[in-house]
Design a protein around this motif. Sequence first.
Motif, short mmCIF file in Angstrom:
data_model
loop_
_atom_site.label_atom_id
_atom_site.label_comp_id
_atom_site.label_asym_id
_atom_site.label_seq_id
_atom_site.Cartn_x
_atom_site.Cartn_y
_atom_site.Cartn_z
N ASN A 31 0.84 -1.19 0.00
CA ASN A 31 0.00 0.00 0.00
C ASN A 31 0.87 1.24 0.00
OD1 ASN A 31 -2.50 -1.37 0.12
ND2 ASN A 31 -2.16 -1.76 2.30
N TRP A 32 0.30 2.38 -0.50
CA TRP A 32 1.10 3.59 -0.63
C TRP A 32 1.63 4.08 0.70
CZ3 TRP A 32 -0.42 7.76 2.12
CH2 TRP A 32 -1.77 7.87 2.46
N TRP A 33 0.86 3.84 1.81
CA TRP A 33 1.32 4.37 3.09
C TRP A 33 2.48 3.56 3.68
CZ3 TRP A 33 -3.72 2.38 2.51
CH2 TRP A 33 -3.92 1.12 3.06
N GLN A 34 2.77 2.42 3.07
CA GLN A 34 3.91 1.64 3.54
C GLN A 34 5.21 2.06 2.85
OE1 GLN A 34 1.85 -2.12 2.54
NE2 GLN A 34 2.32 -2.75 4.63
N ASN A 35 5.08 2.88 1.80
CA ASN A 35 6.26 3.28 1.04
C ASN A 35 6.94 4.48 1.69
OD1 ASN A 35 8.15 3.46 -0.99
ND2 ASN A 35 6.83 4.73 -2.30
N VAL A 36 7.47 4.26 2.89
CA VAL A 36 8.10 5.32 3.65
C VAL A 36 9.10 4.70 4.60
CG1 VAL A 36 6.31 5.31 5.42
CG2 VAL A 36 7.67 7.36 5.10
N ARG A 37 10.23 5.34 4.78
CA ARG A 37 11.27 4.76 5.64
C ARG A 37 10.94 4.94 7.11
NH1 ARG A 37 15.48 6.69 1.87
NH2 ARG A 37 16.18 8.25 3.36
N LYS A 38 10.33 6.09 7.44
CA LYS A 38 10.00 6.33 8.83
C LYS A 38 8.98 7.45 8.92
CE LYS A 38 14.26 9.06 9.11
NZ LYS A 38 15.51 9.26 9.84
N ASP A 39 8.31 7.54 10.05
CA ASP A 39 7.31 8.57 10.28
C ASP A 39 7.91 9.68 11.14
OD1 ASP A 39 5.39 7.20 8.91
OD2 ASP A 39 4.57 6.22 10.70
N PRO A 40 7.38 10.91 10.99
CA PRO A 40 7.82 11.97 11.90
C PRO A 40 7.38 11.65 13.32
CG PRO A 40 5.96 12.69 10.57
CD PRO A 40 6.41 11.39 10.00
N ALA A 41 8.23 11.95 14.28
CA ALA A 41 7.89 11.69 15.67
C ALA A 41 6.82 12.65 16.17
CB ALA A 41 9.14 11.80 16.54
N GLU A 42 6.71 13.80 15.54
CA GLU A 42 5.76 14.82 15.98
C GLU A 42 5.25 15.59 14.76
OE1 GLU A 42 5.67 18.85 18.80
OE2 GLU A 42 7.57 17.99 18.11
N THR A 43 3.95 15.79 14.71
CA THR A 43 3.34 16.63 13.67
C THR A 43 2.40 17.59 14.37
OG1 THR A 43 3.40 14.76 12.14
CG2 THR A 43 2.08 16.64 11.50
N ARG A 44 2.59 18.89 14.13
CA ARG A 44 1.83 19.90 14.87
C ARG A 44 1.69 21.17 14.06
NH1 ARG A 44 5.64 23.52 15.96
NH2 ARG A 44 7.77 22.89 16.52
N THR A 45 0.92 22.12 14.63
CA THR A 45 0.78 23.43 14.01
C THR A 45 2.13 24.15 14.03
OG1 THR A 45 -1.52 23.59 14.72
CG2 THR A 45 -0.42 25.64 14.11
N ALA A 46 2.49 24.74 12.92
CA ALA A 46 3.77 25.45 12.82
C ALA A 46 3.68 26.82 13.48
CB ALA A 46 4.17 25.61 11.36
N THR A 47 4.81 27.29 14.00
CA THR A 47 4.89 28.61 14.62
C THR A 47 6.16 29.31 14.12
OG1 THR A 47 6.20 27.94 16.54
CG2 THR A 47 3.80 27.68 16.70
N SER A 48 6.30 30.56 14.50
CA SER A 48 7.46 31.34 14.06
C SER A 48 8.78 30.76 14.56
CB SER A 48 7.32 32.79 14.53
OG SER A 48 7.22 32.86 15.94
N THR A 49 8.74 30.01 15.66
CA THR A 49 9.97 29.41 16.19
C THR A 49 10.51 28.30 15.29
OG1 THR A 49 8.72 27.83 17.53
CG2 THR A 49 9.28 29.94 18.55
N ASP A 50 9.70 27.86 14.32
CA ASP A 50 10.13 26.79 13.42
C ASP A 50 10.89 27.32 12.20
OD1 ASP A 50 8.87 24.74 14.94
OD2 ASP A 50 6.94 25.32 14.08
N ARG A 51 11.17 28.61 12.16
CA ARG A 51 11.83 29.20 10.99
C ARG A 51 13.18 28.55 10.68
NH1 ARG A 51 13.43 30.03 6.89
NH2 ARG A 51 14.33 31.89 5.98
N PRO A 52 14.08 28.33 11.66
CA PRO A 52 15.36 27.68 11.31
C PRO A 52 15.17 26.27 10.77
CG PRO A 52 15.52 28.79 13.43
CD PRO A 52 14.07 28.79 13.06
N ALA A 53 14.26 25.51 11.37
CA ALA A 53 14.02 24.14 10.90
C ALA A 53 13.44 24.14 9.49
CB ALA A 53 13.09 23.41 11.86
N LEU A 54 12.55 25.10 9.20
CA LEU A 54 11.98 25.19 7.86
C LEU A 54 13.05 25.55 6.84
CD1 LEU A 54 9.66 25.21 5.85
CD2 LEU A 54 9.11 27.54 6.59
N ALA A 55 13.93 26.47 7.21
CA ALA A 55 15.01 26.86 6.29
C ALA A 55 15.89 25.66 5.96
CB ALA A 55 15.83 27.98 6.91
N ALA A 56 16.21 24.85 6.97
CA ALA A 56 17.03 23.66 6.73
C ALA A 56 16.29 22.65 5.86
CB ALA A 56 17.43 23.03 8.06
#
Length: 297
Positions: free
Chosen positions: A2-27
Amino acid sequence: MNWWQNVRKDPAETRTATSTDRPALAALLASSRRRYGPLAVEAQIALLNGGVSAVGFDGNNATGFLGLSMREPAGNPAELWVDIALVALAPGYAAQRTITQLLQAALPALRAKHATGLVCLSAEEWLYDALTTIGFVEVDQVIGYAHTSHRPVPTSPATATLRPAGPAEADTVLRLNAAAFAPFWRYDPAKMLTWLLTADHAVLAEVEDGRPVGFSLTTSASNSEYAQLIRVATHPTARGHGIGQQMVADAIRHSREIGAPGLALNTQASNTVSRRMYETLGFHSIGRAAAVLVYPL
């Protein structure tokens, strides 16, 4: 598999983005090979501060970003559409599954704001496949057209008086825009005003009694780029009299005056009347059509 199995790993956390995520988004944007949307820092900051975008993390590293931009309510009853403005996926994360997880993180905030649905305009195959797999529906396509400088400038009967439009005509332009387009296809007043103030050729069309019935906004270009007709609108009560054709022909003449190699514009595939007009004036289709994908909420 199935398509959802075609992934090496899942994110440990998924949440609403905030301004503090700017460095991570840039990377993430620097490393991502599957990316859609603007890279301008100002646009990224606006998406992070909007309160509806979502980000996924594995430790300190961002694994995916779904940048959402809310339009202003339009229509009666009001429709509140949300544009997918930026998507970025880290290497090793399947598009369908990652975007699904990001969308699930964004849905509570979207529903709290009574959003009508999500909209994505994309010609990229990987994003189209991912979104349609998770429930987005293609409702139309956007086609690019161009009129090149080697073609003759079309003539059009002067059925209206064309005059420059500026800040004093802002309310008129907004009223005409609201009357000419269904809520789904309208741009926010803020965007329309920005275009009006920054367009180097803004025109208002008036009939004999001085009543404004249309407008067009054209951006300038260097000698190596097409000028862009970013908006042209005619009030529904004034259609069928050649006013739209007159404004488009005027925009073509302007593109010649500034030395651009041509004039480009976009329109919906379903808008057969406008497409016929553009082709009659000598425009030809360019590029790949972009799918208009919708996810109702």
